[in-house]
Design a protein around this motif. Structure first.
Motif, short mmCIF file in Angstrom:
data_model
loop_
_atom_site.label_atom_id
_atom_site.label_comp_id
_atom_site.label_asym_id
_atom_site.label_seq_id
_atom_site.Cartn_x
_atom_site.Cartn_y
_atom_site.Cartn_z
N UNK A 1 61.47 40.42 39.81
CA UNK A 1 60.71 41.26 40.30
C UNK A 1 61.05 40.37 41.57
N UNK A 2 61.42 40.67 42.91
CA UNK A 2 62.04 39.66 43.96
C UNK A 2 61.07 40.30 45.34
N UNK A 3 60.01 39.97 46.12
CA UNK A 3 59.09 40.16 46.73
C UNK A 3 59.37 39.52 48.26
N UNK A 4 59.50 40.96 48.82
CA UNK A 4 59.62 40.75 50.46
C UNK A 4 59.08 40.51 51.38
N UNK A 5 57.57 39.52 52.26
CA UNK A 5 57.06 40.12 52.92
C UNK A 5 56.99 40.22 54.42
N UNK A 6 56.65 40.97 55.23
CA UNK A 6 56.95 41.11 56.62
C UNK A 6 55.76 41.79 56.90
N UNK A 7 56.41 41.74 58.38
CA UNK A 7 54.32 42.26 59.49
C UNK A 7 53.94 41.40 60.37
N UNK A 8 53.72 40.48 59.81
CA UNK A 8 53.64 39.15 60.98
C UNK A 8 53.87 38.92 62.69
N UNK A 9 52.90 39.01 63.35
CA UNK A 9 53.40 38.69 64.32
C UNK A 9 51.72 37.43 64.43
N UNK B 1 45.23 44.67 65.14
CA UNK B 1 45.36 45.08 63.85
C UNK B 1 47.03 44.35 63.74
N UNK B 2 47.30 44.30 62.55
CA UNK B 2 48.00 44.31 61.96
C UNK B 2 48.63 44.85 60.62
N UNK B 3 49.96 45.08 60.31
CA UNK B 3 49.49 45.76 58.93
C UNK B 3 51.17 44.80 58.42
N UNK B 4 50.22 44.88 56.99
CA UNK B 4 51.94 43.75 56.69
C UNK B 4 52.64 44.38 55.09
N UNK C 1 45.20 45.51 57.96
CA UNK C 1 44.48 44.39 58.72
C UNK C 1 44.17 44.48 60.41
N UNK C 2 42.71 44.77 60.33
CA UNK C 2 42.10 45.18 61.26
C UNK C 2 40.80 43.85 61.50
N UNK C 3 40.32 44.28 62.69
CA UNK C 3 39.16 43.32 63.76
C UNK C 3 39.91 41.70 63.72
N UNK C 4 41.21 41.47 63.75
CA UNK C 4 41.87 40.05 63.12
C UNK C 4 40.84 39.21 63.93
#
Length: 121
Positions: free
Chosen positions: A1-9, A16-19, A82-85
């Protein structure tokens, strides 16, 4: 299986961010999913994990109550809300797939490439 993470910044402290972790090659319903992170000069550390069906979730103490791991097997994707970073959350975040939802990185056979989260104070 290949995994691709995204959503950082880049986000301000308190924001908040959602990865997302999108899988290809095989269905993630066969795997537990985990998120890990590595800050500059630090070792990779466990963040969160979720079992195959999503019924059990595990968190590092440092993110409990602020982060939520989830998955939508029909979309072959796992998430980390991810909240209250905080500035100390800044790191490269990696998603991983394995047979067991574990805090140990050695139990995960498949890894994404990482997505960078920067938190300004």
């Amino acid at each position: 299986v290949q995994l691709q993470a995204s959503g950082g910044g880049l986000v301000q402290a308190g924001g908040s961010l959602r990865l997302s972790c999108a899988a290809t090659g095989r269905t993630i319903s066969s795997y537990s999913m985990g998120w890990f992170r590595r800050a500059p000069g630090s070792e990779r550390e466990f963040v969160a994990a979720i079992t195959r069906g999503g019924s059990n979730r595990y968190y590092a103490e440092s993110v409990k109550g602020r982060f939520t791991i989830s998955r939508v097997n029909a979309k072959n994707t796992a998430y980390l809300q991810m909240n209250v970073l905080k500035p100390e959350d800044a790191a490269v975040y990696f998603c991983a797939a394995g047979l067991t939802a574990s805090m140990s990185s050695t139990t995960y056979a498949y890894w994404g490439q990482g997505t960078l989260v920067t938190v300004s104070s």
